[in-house]
Design an enzyme around this catalytic site. Structure first.
Site, PDB file in Angstrom:
ATOM      1  N   ARG A 162       0.832  -1.212   0.000  1.00  0.00           N
ATOM      2  CA  ARG A 162       0.000   0.000   0.000  1.00  0.00           C
ATOM      3  C   ARG A 162       0.862   1.256   0.000  1.00  0.00           C
ATOM      4  O   ARG A 162       0.594   2.220  -0.746  1.00  0.00           O
ATOM      5  CB  ARG A 162      -0.913  -0.033   1.225  1.00  0.00           C
ATOM      6  CG  ARG A 162      -1.736   1.225   1.493  1.00  0.00           C
ATOM      7  CD  ARG A 162      -2.574   0.972   2.752  1.00  0.00           C
ATOM      8  NE  ARG A 162      -3.369   2.136   3.131  1.00  0.00           N
ATOM      9  CZ  ARG A 162      -2.956   3.102   3.949  1.00  0.00           C
ATOM     10  NH1 ARG A 162      -1.725   3.055   4.438  1.00  0.00           N
ATOM     11  NH2 ARG A 162      -3.756   4.101   4.265  1.00  0.00           N
ATOM     12  N   ARG A 203       7.710 -20.014  -3.975  1.00  0.00           N
ATOM     13  CA  ARG A 203       9.111 -20.318  -4.238  1.00  0.00           C
ATOM     14  C   ARG A 203       9.262 -20.632  -5.724  1.00  0.00           C
ATOM     15  O   ARG A 203       8.341 -21.121  -6.372  1.00  0.00           O
ATOM     16  CB  ARG A 203       9.574 -21.496  -3.394  1.00  0.00           C
ATOM     17  CG  ARG A 203       9.511 -21.225  -1.896  1.00  0.00           C
ATOM     18  CD  ARG A 203      10.157 -22.348  -1.102  1.00  0.00           C
ATOM     19  NE  ARG A 203      10.036 -22.120   0.324  1.00  0.00           N
ATOM     20  CZ  ARG A 203      10.840 -21.328   1.032  1.00  0.00           C
ATOM     21  NH1 ARG A 203      11.822 -20.682   0.420  1.00  0.00           N
ATOM     22  NH2 ARG A 203      10.674 -21.171   2.335  1.00  0.00           N
ATOM     23  N   ILE A 253       9.115 -13.109   9.580  1.00  0.00           N
ATOM     24  CA  ILE A 253       8.793 -13.176  11.007  1.00  0.00           C
ATOM     25  C   ILE A 253      10.005 -13.567  11.833  1.00  0.00           C
ATOM     26  O   ILE A 253      10.025 -13.362  13.046  1.00  0.00           O
ATOM     27  CB  ILE A 253       7.630 -14.152  11.278  1.00  0.00           C
ATOM     28  CG1 ILE A 253       8.034 -15.600  10.961  1.00  0.00           C
ATOM     29  CG2 ILE A 253       6.375 -13.746  10.536  1.00  0.00           C
ATOM     30  CD1 ILE A 253       7.040 -16.623  11.484  1.00  0.00           C
ATOM     31  N   ASP A 254      11.044 -14.128  11.190  1.00  0.00           N
ATOM     32  CA  ASP A 254      12.219 -14.585  11.932  1.00  0.00           C
ATOM     33  C   ASP A 254      13.098 -13.446  12.426  1.00  0.00           C
ATOM     34  O   ASP A 254      13.971 -13.649  13.278  1.00  0.00           O
ATOM     35  CB  ASP A 254      13.060 -15.522  11.063  1.00  0.00           C
ATOM     36  CG  ASP A 254      12.386 -16.867  10.856  1.00  0.00           C
ATOM     37  OD1 ASP A 254      11.697 -17.325  11.781  1.00  0.00           O
ATOM     38  OD2 ASP A 254      12.548 -17.453   9.769  1.00  0.00           O
ATOM     39  N   SER A 303      15.217 -13.804  -0.891  1.00  0.00           N
ATOM     40  CA  SER A 303      14.603 -12.856  -1.820  1.00  0.00           C
ATOM     41  C   SER A 303      15.596 -11.773  -2.221  1.00  0.00           C
ATOM     42  O   SER A 303      15.648 -11.352  -3.379  1.00  0.00           O
ATOM     43  CB  SER A 303      13.366 -12.212  -1.182  1.00  0.00           C
ATOM     44  OG  SER A 303      12.385 -13.180  -0.882  1.00  0.00           O
ATOM     45  N   VAL A 326       0.315 -20.917  12.602  1.00  0.00           N
ATOM     46  CA  VAL A 326      -0.562 -19.889  13.168  1.00  0.00           C
ATOM     47  C   VAL A 326       0.227 -18.608  13.414  1.00  0.00           C
ATOM     48  O   VAL A 326      -0.329 -17.499  13.412  1.00  0.00           O
ATOM     49  CB  VAL A 326      -1.202 -20.394  14.485  1.00  0.00           C
ATOM     50  CG1 VAL A 326      -0.157 -20.551  15.588  1.00  0.00           C
ATOM     51  CG2 VAL A 326      -2.312 -19.450  14.946  1.00  0.00           C
ATOM     52  N   ARG A 353      10.220 -25.192  45.457  1.00  0.00           N
ATOM     53  CA  ARG A 353       9.715 -23.964  46.070  1.00  0.00           C
ATOM     54  C   ARG A 353       8.190 -23.918  46.125  1.00  0.00           C
ATOM     55  O   ARG A 353       7.612 -22.955  46.601  1.00  0.00           O
ATOM     56  CB  ARG A 353      10.191 -22.735  45.291  1.00  0.00           C
ATOM     57  CG  ARG A 353      11.686 -22.539  45.240  1.00  0.00           C
ATOM     58  CD  ARG A 353      12.022 -21.093  44.809  1.00  0.00           C
ATOM     59  NE  ARG A 353      11.266 -20.678  43.637  1.00  0.00           N
ATOM     60  CZ  ARG A 353      11.665 -20.848  42.384  1.00  0.00           C
ATOM     61  NH1 ARG A 353      12.818 -21.482  42.149  1.00  0.00           N
ATOM     62  NH2 ARG A 353      10.939 -20.426  41.379  1.00  0.00           N
ATOM     63  N   GLU A 396       9.782 -20.173  31.921  1.00  0.00           N
ATOM     64  CA  GLU A 396      10.837 -20.558  32.853  1.00  0.00           C
ATOM     65  C   GLU A 396      12.147 -20.858  32.139  1.00  0.00           C
ATOM     66  O   GLU A 396      13.232 -20.601  32.667  1.00  0.00           O
ATOM     67  CB  GLU A 396      10.407 -21.781  33.668  1.00  0.00           C
ATOM     68  CG  GLU A 396       9.536 -21.477  34.869  1.00  0.00           C
ATOM     69  CD  GLU A 396       8.164 -20.925  34.503  1.00  0.00           C
ATOM     70  OE1 GLU A 396       7.623 -20.107  35.266  1.00  0.00           O
ATOM     71  OE2 GLU A 396       7.626 -21.322  33.453  1.00  0.00           O
TER      72      GLU A 396
END
Length: 304
Positions: free
Chosen positions: A6, A57, A111-112, A90, A235, A196, A172
């Site tokens: 855009r 690809r 996203i990496d 790319s 996801v 604990r 954790e």
């Protein structure tokens, strides 16, 4: 990616550029799959995940013959400059097109978050928030049933999603490929927490650091705890982009259009300390983007 598309169209039009979209990436550049992109065409897409141009690809483009076909198509369509949105692969393709005579600019979208020359890439913040949302929901089950959950996230070669989402989600232990953490140590942490009075725990694993199911089985065998495994999978790659990603993509897309409009090429646009920057492809392609040791130490220090 849609916010970047855009921005290229809207800013480019103000700069006097005519913009067309190439569908299915380099594969579409070879076959000539293209659509005109006007102000109307990019209206109402800033909030949509994925890309309206789609991607694919292309083994053909990896060959000199395929690259020559892509150049021939670009010339036939009258393409004088190209904006490539993607990651390291790319950008390698973009650099090859430059060598063949087609001015090209790169916009980091993965996203990496593993592209050098930019603090963050398009899609990373959205993916991290998706993971944190999942962690929050899984924690509800973990606390209700006194269970240890292993959550596998994406990142075959990069632990950025795991370290940031793990920290934000209060995990954790966080396992990433850049700084391997022995499962034995993870188990010791879990047992100390149990001593604990802690009856539930979360362990985030980047896929490049090991299989979530294998890690879960090892924890179960070494501790005897009730362990469940969740693999978030693809996801993480979808959903409406966060406000941060929309603004970032808009900034980078607009600057990419500016670079081509002034007749320059061979650069990637990025963001550093809140400022849009331009980096030569040679300075970012194939370069590592290490996770700051401070983040790793913070994660370890908070996992008590």
């Amino acid at each position: 990616m849609n916010a970047a598309i855009r921005a290229v169209v809207r800013w480019g039009q103000q700069l006097g550029l005519e913009v067309i979209g190439v569908r299915h990436g380099f594969a579409g550049l070879i076959s000539g799959e293209h659509v005109p992109l006007t102000l109307r065409d990019v209206g109402d897409i800033i909030h949509r995940g994925g890309t309206i141009l789609q991607t694919a690809r292309s083994d053909r483009f990896l060959t000199p013959e395929g690259q020559a076909e892509a150049m021939a198509t670009a010339r036939r369509l009258g393409i004088e400059g190209l904006v490539v949105i993607g990651g390291d692969g790319s950008f390698r393709g973009a650099k090859r097109l430059i060598e063949l005579g087609l001015p090209t600019v790169g916009v980091p979208g993965t996203i990496d978050n593993d592209i050098a020359g930019t603090d963050v890439t398009i899609g990373f913040d959205t993916a991290v928030n998706t993971v944190v949302d999942a962690i929050n929901k899984i924690r509800d089950t973990a606390t209700s049933h006194d269970r240890t959950f292993v959550i596998e996230v994406m990142g075959r070669h990069s632990g950025w999603i795991a370290i940031v989402a793990g920290l934000a989600g209060g995990a954790e232990s966080i396992l990433i490929p850049e700084h391997p953490l022995p499962v034995e140590e993870v188990c010791e942490r879990l047992k100390r927490g149990f001593a604990r009075g802690k009856r539930h725990s979360l362990v985030v694993v980047a896929e490049g650091a090991g299989s979530g199911f294998e890690v879960g089985e090892q924890i179960k065998q070494r501790t005897g705890f009730d362990v469940r495994v969740t693999v978030l999978g693809h996801v993480q790659r979808g959903g409406a982009p966060t406000a941060s990603d929309r603004v970032l993509a808009s900034q980078l897309g607009a600057r990419a259009a500016e670079i081509l409009a002034r007749g320059e090429s061979g650069k990637m646009v990025g963001i550093e300390h809140g400022t849009v920057v331009e980096r030569d492809f040679d300075d970012v392609i194939g370069k590592p983007k290490p996770i700051p040791l401070e983040l790793v130490r913070l994660a370890e220090g908070l996992a008590v």
